[in-house]
Write an enzyme that holds these catalytic residues in place. Sequence first.
Site, PDB file in Angstrom:
ATOM      1  N   HIS A  24       3.795  -2.333   3.032  1.00 49.50           N
ATOM      2  CA  HIS A  24       3.803  -0.985   2.447  1.00 49.50           C
ATOM      3  C   HIS A  24       5.045  -0.761   1.587  1.00 49.50           C
ATOM      4  O   HIS A  24       6.153  -1.074   2.016  1.00 49.50           O
ATOM      5  CB  HIS A  24       3.751   0.069   3.554  1.00 49.50           C
ATOM      6  CG  HIS A  24       2.457   0.056   4.315  1.00 49.50           C
ATOM      7  ND1 HIS A  24       2.235  -0.782   5.380  1.00 49.50           N
ATOM      8  CD2 HIS A  24       1.308   0.748   4.127  1.00 49.50           C
ATOM      9  CE1 HIS A  24       0.998  -0.591   5.831  1.00 49.50           C
ATOM     10  NE2 HIS A  24       0.407   0.336   5.094  1.00 49.50           N
ATOM     11  N   ASP A  52       0.818  -1.225   0.000  1.00 48.92           N
ATOM     12  CA  ASP A  52       0.000   0.000   0.000  1.00 48.92           C
ATOM     13  C   ASP A  52       0.850   1.273   0.000  1.00 48.92           C
ATOM     14  O   ASP A  52       2.024   1.264   0.386  1.00 48.92           O
ATOM     15  CB  ASP A  52      -0.862   0.039   1.271  1.00 48.92           C
ATOM     16  CG  ASP A  52      -2.010  -0.963   1.228  1.00 48.92           C
ATOM     17  OD1 ASP A  52      -2.030  -1.831   0.342  1.00 48.92           O
ATOM     18  OD2 ASP A  52      -2.871  -0.871   2.123  1.00 48.92           O
TER      19      ASP A  52
HETATM   20 ZN   LIG Z   1      -2.484   3.249   3.386  1.00 47.83          ZN
END
Ligand SMILES: [Zn+2]
Length: 232
Positions: A195, A50
């Site tokens: 991430h 993400d």
């Molecule tokens: Zn996020």
Amino acid sequence: MNSEIAKRVTVNPVVLNPTQPRQSASPTILKNLKHVSGYLHSPLVCLTFDDGPDPVYTPAILDLLAMHKIRASFFVLGEAAERFPRLVERMLSEGHTVGNHTYSHRHPWMISPGRARDEVARGSEAIQKITGHAPRWFRPPHGRLRRAMLKQVQAENMTTVLWSHSIIDWGPMGTETGVAQRLHDIKFGDIVLMHDGQRQHNHPHLIVQQLPKLAEWLVQRGITAVTLDQVA
Ligand SMILES: [Zn+2]
């Protein structure tokens, strides 16, 4: 498909609220995850990244995924996608899935309903301008669900995908040991949250550092990483 795979797929829902106990999943995705799992005779996981694309960490992660022949799904921010469109193109050209993580990562609960809808719509527009296709997958910032957002997601025929296993590669728990342990704890059927974007308190350098080890564990355990597009 052996019973272990079926069990894992059944107990690890694809779509769930991370703040609550594991709950019901999207039947469409589950059905297809089982189907693909049976077809490959191999347990599956979906690795997701993400908050990118990021000019430093996204290319490093893409290089590692390519080196280890792993496919993943990237939930990108519209704003970042507009700044680094070549990275979004690269994700697609290397067989990864690109999903919408809103335009600018505003907390879904801290904005007006109109802004919430707009964050979804602008995120999709940014992706479509680059890829030529509307995204199929949506993940809200912080995993926080919001009725106005979900209505927009539904209007655009996207499916909301949260996760079943967070690597917690951010904040004070995002230590080298913690990240390594949680990567080691990945189970069949998991949707894994990581991430590639540097925003807020993320530590994407730890993901870059640990990805080769994760690749080894997946091979050792006979786990295949697939994209969301591959399972549904
Ligand atoms: Zn996020």
